[in-house]
Design an enzyme around this catalytic site. Sequence first.
Site, PDB file in Angstrom:
ATOM      1  N   LEU A 220       0.860  -1.197   0.000  1.00 14.38           N
ATOM      2  CA  LEU A 220       0.000   0.000   0.000  1.00 14.38           C
ATOM      3  C   LEU A 220       0.885   1.232   0.000  1.00 14.38           C
ATOM      4  CD1 LEU A 220      -2.522  -0.666   2.932  1.00 14.38           C
ATOM      5  CD2 LEU A 220      -3.119  -0.447   0.514  1.00 14.38           C
ATOM      6  N   HIS A 221       0.679   2.128  -0.934  1.00 14.59           N
ATOM      7  CA  HIS A 221       1.437   3.386  -0.853  1.00 14.59           C
ATOM      8  C   HIS A 221       0.733   4.557  -1.523  1.00 14.59           C
ATOM      9  CE1 HIS A 221       2.541   2.272  -4.930  1.00 14.59           C
ATOM     10  NE2 HIS A 221       2.956   3.509  -5.127  1.00 14.59           N
ATOM     11  N   ARG A 222      -0.402   4.316  -2.192  1.00 18.97           N
ATOM     12  CA  ARG A 222      -1.073   5.421  -2.886  1.00 18.97           C
ATOM     13  C   ARG A 222      -1.562   6.453  -1.882  1.00 18.97           C
ATOM     14  NH1 ARG A 222       0.503   5.157  -7.569  1.00 18.97           N
ATOM     15  NH2 ARG A 222       0.513   3.066  -8.352  1.00 18.97           N
TER      16      ARG A 222
END
Length: 377
Positions: A220-222
């Site tokens: 997850l990084h958005r």
Amino acid sequence: MKIASTQADNQHTAVNKTIVHVVGARPNYMKIAPLMEALRAVAGLRQVLVNTGQHYDEAMAKSFIRELRLPVPDRDLEVGSASHGTQTANIMIRFEAVCEQERPDMIVVVGDVNSTMAAALVGAKLLIPVAHVEAGLRSFDRTMPEEINRIVTDRVADILLTPSEDANENLRREGTPEKRIHLVGNVMIDTLRRHLPAATLERVRDRVAVNERQYAVLTLHRPSNVDRVETFRGILEAVNVVAKDMPVVFPVHPRTRHRIAEMGLSDAVRPLMLTDPLGYIDFLSLTSHARVILTDSGGLQEESTALGVPCLTLRENTERPITVTSGTNRVVGADPAKIVAGYRAALDDRGPVRIPALWDGRASERITAVLESALRG
Ligand code: UD1
């Protein structure tokens, strides 16, 4: 439909030209590595590698350059992290100076990060032909910074190298002249296939002890997922349902690590197996043997399709629809109930996966043929 040939013409005479390749962020390195290697076969071609430094940590950048056997970059622009405007402007200022010194005959940019767009704009203004690898992808969601980068890069690039037919259709719909579009396939899969034999669970066992097909991988990084606490917390609630069934390995991106600390989400991630960001082959070891992948990454949607591993995309849309129509991907968004329902459905997936056409490990050869022909004019 035009498919680029794998045969380069006129191999008997040296081209005597210079190509500048631009990398900057983690998803760039695996796209440039096989291409630089394939282009070594072109006699008289000088290749210059420019690293913008958009990513700079050992785990986010340097380990990839070494492991993927990229040459040591000829130029490091060392721009580092900043707001989009500042980062893009810094890349442009420093890259323009490099172009004035190196006088390239062509600039190659890959993917959709800020470095891609900044370098393409500089090339276009200096009237240097720009080739864009992974052209034509569209999420049709302009709140995503990468969508802006894709649109701008494709508008100014001269040679548009696409991974799949849907990308050709997007470009045609925007009025791109057909002669600029070359369907070459997915160059990231060239890298994946090359390194898959080394990607065993044994090599990561010292850090992540999991068993074949009995664990999930989460990335997850958005900003849309991790910058709002309600959204991030909801995703973690759903992931914790998965974690009751099987271990969830979560290599944590630096942005995400900061958010977990700032938002006080340490308890919500405690049931997960957190690791630092992993190198390319270590990460491939985990994804290729996983039961299911949950991600908001673009590239991982494609890699999971190539690997035949079910993928849940924690976004409202994808610029890679072929991974849904042909591959193993389900776009489930960030709603916890939808994530859990998608997970249950993914466990029942049985059907054979159709690997999209031209995701065959030979995209870099086809790109080489297109670029060589363009350089020879
Ligand atoms: C960028 C790309 C995104 C890509 C992602 C892969 C853009 C607009 N975004 O997003 O498309 O999917 O890379 O990782 O180009 N940081 C570090 N060390 C690093 C790099 C970043 O600690 O080496 C931290 C910094 O606090 C930084 C934050 O991570 O502010 C976010 O980095 P940034 O490059 O702005 O965006 P990404 O989310 O990585």
